[in-house]
Enzyme design. Structure first.
Site, short mmCIF file in Angstrom:
data_model
loop_
_atom_site.label_atom_id
_atom_site.label_comp_id
_atom_site.label_asym_id
_atom_site.label_seq_id
_atom_site.Cartn_x
_atom_site.Cartn_y
_atom_site.Cartn_z
N LYS A 46 26.12 54.91 19.30
CA LYS A 46 25.86 53.59 18.45
C LYS A 46 24.82 53.07 18.95
CE LYS A 46 29.18 50.64 20.93
NZ LYS A 46 30.30 49.74 20.80
N ARG A 148 40.51 42.70 17.77
CA ARG A 148 39.56 42.92 17.09
C ARG A 148 39.69 43.98 16.02
NH1 ARG A 148 34.25 45.35 20.34
NH2 ARG A 148 35.49 47.25 20.01
N HIS A 180 41.57 50.76 21.24
CA HIS A 180 40.42 50.25 22.22
C HIS A 180 40.82 49.25 23.36
CE1 HIS A 180 35.84 50.31 23.08
NE2 HIS A 180 36.01 49.18 23.54
N ARG A 236 36.12 58.49 24.95
CA ARG A 236 34.96 57.91 24.14
C ARG A 236 33.95 56.99 24.93
NH1 ARG A 236 39.10 55.58 21.42
NH2 ARG A 236 38.03 53.43 21.94
N TYR A 282 5.29 28.57 29.17
CA TYR A 282 5.65 27.28 28.50
C TYR A 282 6.50 26.59 29.46
CZ TYR A 282 4.20 30.06 24.00
OH TYR A 282 3.49 30.62 23.35
N CYS A 329 7.73 34.91 27.45
CA CYS A 329 7.45 34.61 26.11
C CYS A 329 7.68 35.66 25.25
CB CYS A 329 5.83 34.50 26.01
SG CYS A 329 5.33 33.30 27.76
N ASP A 331 5.98 37.94 23.74
CA ASP A 331 5.16 39.25 23.90
C ASP A 331 4.89 39.59 25.24
OD1 ASP A 331 5.02 39.55 20.90
OD2 ASP A 331 3.61 37.93 21.31
#
Length: 396
Positions: A46, A148, A180, A236, A282, A329, A331
């Protein structure tokens, strides 16, 4: 972008890359199969195979002996089936998350196994099966203590009854019953044995209704590695397929016989001298304490680096273990190379994480710096970072 290239090459124009070792994927699947010798292996791929690349990882896992594949979302299951069909591979694929009104007819046409946690899901699957004129493969999920997915134990009988009715008309085949584990990564915690007992009771409840699934599955990575009683017919594993430990306190990847499959690295885009007292990034949360050299790493939070790891995320440059300086930051990030960084040049490679065999940082190190788990570190890696595949087993 994905490529298969020698580890020494970089995709054109790329300043960063994630190198995925398909040989490590195969090794890990084989290791996990050895841990659960009485069970089949479903490799969970997944979230784009936890960031490693859906189709390439699926192919490698199947080649290593996995007989099932698992994905959470219906759309990724459809993508996986289409991609594997192009290679001639057609393993069973389980998908478990869909909302009312989902295009289940497409799932049936693709021969996907579907999970049902409530009667409404069985009813929608059965309706799609009637429309398609075929029998749907269904796995019934029981909530054994995760809170869940799955029907609560007191409501599991209603789910079984709905499945029995749909089975009687030929609309569904109950292929599996599953659940699970919530605390299997704490090997000594009693929750796993308690959940296993609830699961066994649910299987008995199904048997009394004449429902005998082909596969009973409970254990994920931690269950596979630490709890043999959870193996049943199918395990799994997820994170362990990628060579990362599901429980750092219980054993490192190396101690568990696993090989981390991904190395994230970037080429420095700027290296410059900076005097003592220079504010960095920053908010000026960091300042240089001596005359030093700063380097810009072209990876940031849009690429998946957790911003919370500012001033902490480990990075290796020329074999020296350093850390991000100042805030991460969007990027890019900055690393203070110190006095020994004067010889570093633009284009040199900064390793963000790898297998740690050379003393460099790992995904677990980034997880520790971020207050999270390695699952998040690898699976959040952004799509603009090209995946480059190496395959030492095949290249020999």
């Amino acid at each position: 972008m994905t490529t298969t290239e020698p580890a020494t090459s970089w995709p054109e124009g790329a300043t960063a890359r994630a190198v995925v070792d398909l040989g490590a994927i195969r090794h890990n699947v084989r290791t996990l199969a050895e841990k659960a010798p009485t069970a089949q292996v479903m490799a969970v791929v997944k979230s784009d195979a936890y960031g490693h690349g859906l189709l390439r990882v699926a192919d490698a896992a199947l080649d290593a002996g996995a007989s099932w594949l698992g994905v959470a979302q219906l759309n990724e299951a459809l993508e996986l089936r289409a991609g594997l069909d192009a290679t001639g591979l057609r393993p069973p694929i389980l998908t478990w998350l869909f909302a009312p009104g989902a295009p289940l007819s497409r799932a049936l046409a693709a021969d996907l196994d579907l999970s049902a946690s409530a009667p409404w899901a069985v009813q929608e699957i059965a309706a799609a099966a009637r429309e398609a004129g075929r029998t749907a493969r269904v796995h019934l999920k029981v909530d054994t203590g995760m809170g869940r997915g799955g029907a609560r134990p007191e409501a599991f009988g209603e789910l079984l009854d709905a499945a029995a009715r749909a089975r009687a008309e030929g609309a569904v085949d109950v292929v599996g019953i599953w659940s699970h584990l919530a605390r299997a990564d704490e090997p000594d915690h009693p929750a796993t044995s308690e959940q296993t007992a609830v699961f066994t009771a649910a299987l008995d409840q199904a048997a009394r209704r004449g429902i005998q699934p082909q596969v009973r599955h409970l254990g994920q990575s931690a269950g596979t590695l630490f709890h043999p009683d959870t193996h049943f017919d199918l395990v799994r594993p997820g994170i362990s397929v990628y060579g990362l430990t599901p429980a750092v306190a219980a054993g490192s990847s190396a101690e568990l016989g696993l090989r981390p499959a991904m190395r994230l690295e970037a080429r420095l885009t700027l290296v410059k001298a900076a005097p003592a007292g220079t504010p960095v990034s920053y908010g000026h949360t960091a300042r240089t304490t001596t005359d030093t050299t700063l380097a810009v790493v072209p990876l940031g939070y849009s690429d998946g680096l957790p911003r919370i790891a500012s001033d902490a995320g480990p990075v290796s440059v020329r074999g020296r273990r350093l850390h991000v300086t100042g805030r991460i930051c969007m990027d890019q990030s900055v690393v203070d190379l110190g006095a020994e960084g004067a010889d570093v040049r633009e284009g040199d490679v900064a390793v963000v994480f790898g297998d740690g065999s050379d003393g460099g940082p790992t995904a677990d190190d980034w997880a520790a710096a971020s207050g999270t788990i390695s699952y998040e570190i690898v699976s959040r890696l952004g799509g603009r970072v090209p995946r480059v595949y190496v395959d030492p087993e095949r290249d020999q």
